[in-house]
Design a protein around this motif. Structure first.
Motif, PDB file in Angstrom:
ATOM      1  N   THR A 239     -12.150   2.061  -8.967  1.00  0.00           N
ATOM      2  CA  THR A 239     -11.915   0.620  -9.094  1.00  0.00           C
ATOM      3  C   THR A 239     -10.963   0.347 -10.252  1.00  0.00           C
TER       4      THR A 239
ATOM      5  N   PRO B 142      -6.968  -0.335  -7.472  1.00  0.00           N
ATOM      6  CA  PRO B 142      -7.889   0.574  -6.796  1.00  0.00           C
ATOM      7  C   PRO B 142      -7.186   1.798  -6.204  1.00  0.00           C
ATOM      8  N   GLU B 143      -7.946   2.888  -6.105  1.00  0.00           N
ATOM      9  CA  GLU B 143      -7.467   4.129  -5.508  1.00  0.00           C
ATOM     10  C   GLU B 143      -8.608   4.724  -4.690  1.00  0.00           C
ATOM     11  N   ILE B 144      -8.274   5.249  -3.517  1.00  0.00           N
ATOM     12  CA  ILE B 144      -9.254   5.923  -2.667  1.00  0.00           C
ATOM     13  C   ILE B 144      -8.730   7.327  -2.407  1.00  0.00           C
TER      14      ILE B 144
ATOM     15  N   HIS C 249      -3.619   3.988  -1.928  1.00  0.00           N
ATOM     16  CA  HIS C 249      -3.533   2.917  -2.934  1.00  0.00           C
ATOM     17  C   HIS C 249      -3.326   1.614  -2.159  1.00  0.00           C
TER      18      HIS C 249
ATOM     19  N   ILE D 285      -9.559  11.094  -0.503  1.00  0.00           N
ATOM     20  CA  ILE D 285     -10.349  11.806   0.494  1.00  0.00           C
ATOM     21  C   ILE D 285      -9.997  13.285   0.357  1.00  0.00           C
TER      22      ILE D 285
ATOM     23  N   SER E 159       0.820  -1.209   0.000  1.00  0.00           N
ATOM     24  CA  SER E 159       0.000   0.000   0.000  1.00  0.00           C
ATOM     25  C   SER E 159       0.860   1.269   0.000  1.00  0.00           C
TER      26      SER E 159
ATOM     27  N   VAL F  44     -15.283  11.174  -0.291  1.00  0.00           N
ATOM     28  CA  VAL F  44     -14.447   9.988  -0.459  1.00  0.00           C
ATOM     29  C   VAL F  44     -14.748   9.444  -1.849  1.00  0.00           C
ATOM     30  N   ILE F  45     -13.736   9.415  -2.694  1.00  0.00           N
ATOM     31  CA  ILE F  45     -13.882   8.977  -4.084  1.00  0.00           C
ATOM     32  C   ILE F  45     -13.127   7.668  -4.236  1.00  0.00           C
ATOM     33  N   ILE F  46     -13.821   6.633  -4.667  1.00  0.00           N
ATOM     34  CA  ILE F  46     -13.218   5.300  -4.783  1.00  0.00           C
ATOM     35  C   ILE F  46     -13.171   4.908  -6.251  1.00  0.00           C
TER      36      ILE F  46
END
Length: 106
Positions: free
Chosen positions: A83, A57-59, A102, A61, A36, A79-81
């Motif tokens: 895929t 994936p990426e998150i 990540h 904030i 990560s 919060v944008i996720i």
């Protein structure tokens, strides 16, 4: 500090230029034991990254300002996720800061 915990600081993380209007501070690097990555991204007013296609994936904030993805804008606390296979166009009209996580690396 309990065993198994690590503490770091955004203030101590080295800042690097992503492009002329975006900077990054990597607060957690990937390692063989944990792939990560965590970083803070700062967008100056008018900053744009261009197309950002994700194979992992990426998150994101949003911690300050308003972040845009090419289709919508998101304020503080969003919060944008993303895929695997997702595509967006990171940008900020007035500037923003986001924390990017990540979970399985870059």
């Amino acid at each position: 500090m309990p065993a198994g915990f690590t503490v770091t600081s955004l203030a101590e993380a080295a800042q690097m230029q992503v492009n002329d209007k975006i900077t990054a501070r990597v607060v957690k690097q990937e390692s063989p034991e944990d792939p990560s990555v965590i970083m803070e991204l700062t967008f100056a007013p008018g900053a744009a990254f261009g197309e950002d296609a994700h194979r992992l994936p990426e998150i994101l904030i949003v911690t300050d300002g308003v972040f845009g993805d090419g289709t919508a804008e998101y304020g503080v606390g969003s919060v944008i996720i993303g895929t695997p296979g997702s595509v967006h166009f990171p940008q900020s009209k007035d500037g923003c800061t986001v924390l990017a996580f990540h979970p399985v690396g870059l």
